[in-house]
Enzyme design. Structure first.
Site, PDB file in Angstrom:
ATOM      1  NE  ARG A 198      -3.602   2.191   3.240  1.00 24.47           N
ATOM      2  CZ  ARG A 198      -3.020   3.200   3.645  1.00 24.47           C
ATOM      3  NH1 ARG A 198      -1.870   3.434   3.812  1.00 24.47           N
ATOM      4  NH2 ARG A 198      -4.163   3.728   3.947  1.00 24.47           N
TER       5      ARG A 198
ATOM      6  CB  SER B 174     -11.937  -1.952   3.368  1.00 20.24           C
ATOM      7  OG  SER B 174     -11.146  -1.314   2.148  1.00 20.24           O
TER       8      SER B 174
ATOM      9  CE  LYS C  51      -8.977   4.133   4.566  1.00 15.37           C
ATOM     10  NZ  LYS C  51      -8.647   5.222   3.318  1.00 15.37           N
TER      11      LYS C  51
HETATM   12  C1  LIG Z   1      -7.293  -5.535   5.255  1.00 13.70           C
HETATM   13  C2  LIG Z   1      -7.706  -4.421   4.719  1.00 13.70           C
HETATM   14  N1  LIG Z   1      -8.376  -3.786   5.349  1.00 13.70           N
HETATM   15  C3  LIG Z   1      -8.786  -2.581   4.844  1.00 13.70           C
HETATM   16  C4  LIG Z   1      -8.214  -1.350   4.012  1.00 13.70           C
HETATM   17  C5  LIG Z   1      -8.428  -0.125   3.781  1.00 13.70           C
HETATM   18  O1  LIG Z   1      -9.073   0.495   2.406  1.00 13.70           O
HETATM   19  P1  LIG Z   1      -9.448   1.460   1.771  1.00 13.70           P
HETATM   20  O2  LIG Z   1     -10.930   1.492   2.386  1.00 13.70           O
HETATM   21  O3  LIG Z   1      -9.537   1.250   0.244  1.00 13.70           O
HETATM   22  O4  LIG Z   1      -8.433   2.097   2.098  1.00 13.70           O
HETATM   23  P2  LIG Z   1      -6.985   2.360   1.734  1.00 13.70           P
HETATM   24  O5  LIG Z   1      -6.481   1.672   2.078  1.00 13.70           O
HETATM   25  O6  LIG Z   1      -6.654   2.315   0.351  1.00 13.70           O
HETATM   26  O7  LIG Z   1      -6.828   3.908   2.562  1.00 13.70           O
HETATM   27  C6  LIG Z   1      -7.176  -2.498   3.991  1.00 13.70           C
HETATM   28  N2  LIG Z   1      -6.208  -1.500   2.932  1.00 13.70           N
HETATM   29  N3  LIG Z   1      -6.558  -3.085   3.833  1.00 13.70           N
HETATM   30  C1  LIG Z   2      -5.568   0.666   5.682  1.00 13.81           C
HETATM   31  C2  LIG Z   2      -6.839   0.836   6.916  1.00 13.81           C
HETATM   32  N1  LIG Z   2      -7.339   0.892   7.182  1.00 13.81           N
HETATM   33  C3  LIG Z   2      -8.068   0.771   7.828  1.00 13.81           C
HETATM   34  S1  LIG Z   2      -7.626   1.285   8.935  1.00 13.81           S
HETATM   35  C4  LIG Z   2      -6.290   1.376   7.966  1.00 13.81           C
HETATM   36  C5  LIG Z   2      -5.054   1.300   8.940  1.00 13.81           C
HETATM   37  C6  LIG Z   2      -4.222   0.886  10.030  1.00 13.81           C
HETATM   38  O1  LIG Z   2      -3.587   1.538  10.108  1.00 13.81           O
HETATM   39  P1  LIG Z   2      -2.747   0.826  11.505  1.00 13.81           P
HETATM   40  O2  LIG Z   2      -2.452  -0.676  11.515  1.00 13.81           O
HETATM   41  O3  LIG Z   2      -1.356   1.759  11.735  1.00 13.81           O
HETATM   42  O4  LIG Z   2      -3.241   1.150  12.605  1.00 13.81           O
END
Ligand SMILES: Cc1ncc(COP(=O)(O)OP(=O)(O)O)c(N)n1
Ligand SMILES: Cc1ncsc1CCOP(=O)(O)O
Ligand SMILES: [Mg+2]
Length: 351
Positions: free
Chosen positions: A179, A248, A277
């Site tokens: 990511r 998600s 996030k």
């Molecule tokens: C395992 C997992 N869960 C949730 C997310 C979040 O995806 P998304 O809502 O598209 O947000 P971004 O990651 O694209 O900013 C994730 N990446 N992985």
């Molecule tokens: C990508 C994403 N989607 C929901 S929470 C999240 C980020 C989680 O990051 P962290 O483990 O650093 O709190």
């Protein structure tokens, strides 16, 4: 004048030797694949398909072709490629043997046309059946590994990206998501290729965040799509059934929709608010408990999870978690991965 051993007969002998050698090669390669399907996967469908193909090959391996064999005079028996001496994983072993069988079948298809009117057509069909078997087997292995994965690392941009990921893999990580929301595509492509290679070296799955095109370009194991990303049905059309699609979700409606649309796994969260996030409200431990009671596919609690609170998330019902900072910012990612896995495995029933 009739020669005692005409040019035509000599050519026929050569063709017979080629057919004999490649019938053997195809059957041996299939046997190697079959053993994994039988003993490794305990999968009767794949095992029977290998057996059926081996029997079809045996049917073509007539005494006439076997009689042409001349092992002492075969210059090829001593030759081996360095890659044949080394297999880094079951996947590499299977791929090498699929390749070997498909190559042998291509030879049988071409030279077979000189031997029997049906042989070319039969081996062409069998070669395509091998491609199907390979893709089904690979997809099956991917999905099995997904179900066995309990810790999911989602990367963040880092100067030490590869070393951090490798350290986590050493700690037992089996699922990685690349990511990076800001890098140029040239950088993304370059990093994704390296990460894919690294993951596969350690037998882990490699998923790309957001981008189906990148996932295809680097032959990733799948893609992770949020609610604002590409719809699942369209991604499925592009990626096929063998690759993994994650979605998600932040509430029960999104969870149910993701399952109905054919997601292979879902993210459940953010469990806690997180700077990774920023601005996204927490879904809380209630949603984790709801997922534990209602979700029929693998699901990963995500958002603010670390070594200090993982047991609260587990107590709420999570068996799988996804983390960014806990591993990407860890001083010793191997130890943190081992600790998180040890907590997650604590609640797993004995296999
Ligand atoms: C395992 C997992 N869960 C949730 C997310 C979040 O995806 P998304 O809502 O598209 O947000 P971004 O990651 O694209 O900013 C994730 N990446 N992985
Ligand atoms: C990508 C994403 N989607 C929901 S929470 C999240 C980020 C989680 O990051 P962290 O483990 O650093 O709190
Ligand atoms: Mg997204």
């Amino acid at each position: 004048m009739v020669e005692p051993y005409s040019q035509t007969q000599q050519t026929q002998q050569v063709v017979y030797r080629i057919l004999d050698a490649n019938l053997d090669r195809a059957r041996e390669g299939l046997r190697i694949i079959e053993e994994w399907c039988r003993f490794g996967l305990n999968n009767s469908q794949f095992t029977n398909e290998c057996k059926r193909l081996r029997q079809e090959i045996a049917h073509w391996h007539t005494a006439e072709l076997r009689a042409a064999r001349d092992t002492p005079g075969d210059a090829g028996t001593e030759l081996s490629h360095p890659q044949e001496e080394q297999r880094t994983s079951i996947k590499a072993l299977l791929q090498a043997n699929f390749c070997r069988v498909q190559e042998a079948m291509r030879v049988l298809e071409e030279y077979g046309k000189l031997h029997h009117p049906q042989m070319g057509k039969t081996f062409k069909q069998m070669r395509y059946q091998m491609y199907t078997l390979e893709s089904n087997l690979l997809g099956h292995q991917r999905h099995q590994l997904l179900w066995r994965s309990h810790l999911y690392l989602v990367t963040s941009p880092s100067e030490n990206l590869l070393t951090t990921v490798e350290a986590a893999l050493k700690g037992g990580l089996t699922l990685l998501q690349y990511r990076d929301k800001t890098a140029d595509d040239t950088i993304r492509l370059e990093q994704a290729k390296k990460l894919r290679q690294l993951c596969h070296l350690y037998g882990a799955l490699f998923i790309i965040n957001d981008r189906v095109d990148l996932a295809l370009a680097v032959d990733a194991d799948g893609v992770h799509l949020g609610q604002q990303d590409m719809p699942i049905d369209l991604a499925r059309q592009l990626l096929g059934s063998q690759r993994i699609i994650g979605r998600s979700t932040t509430n029960l409606e999104e969870m149910q929709r993701a399952i109905a649309e054919g997601a292979d796994y879902i993210g459940v969260g953010p469990v806690y608010e997180t700077p990774t996030k920023a601005g996204k409200p927490a879904a809380g431990l209630e949603y984790v408990s709801y997922a534990a009671r209602n979700c029929s596919i693998p699901w990963f609690a995500i958002g603010g999870i670390d070594a200090n609170n993982i047991n609260d998330v587990i107590d709420a019902g999570a068996e799988r978690v996804a983390v960014v900072r806990s591993l990407m910012q860890a001083e010793q990612p191997t130890l943190v991965a081992q600790y998180l896995l040890s907590q997650l495995h604590r609640i797993q029933p004995e296999p």
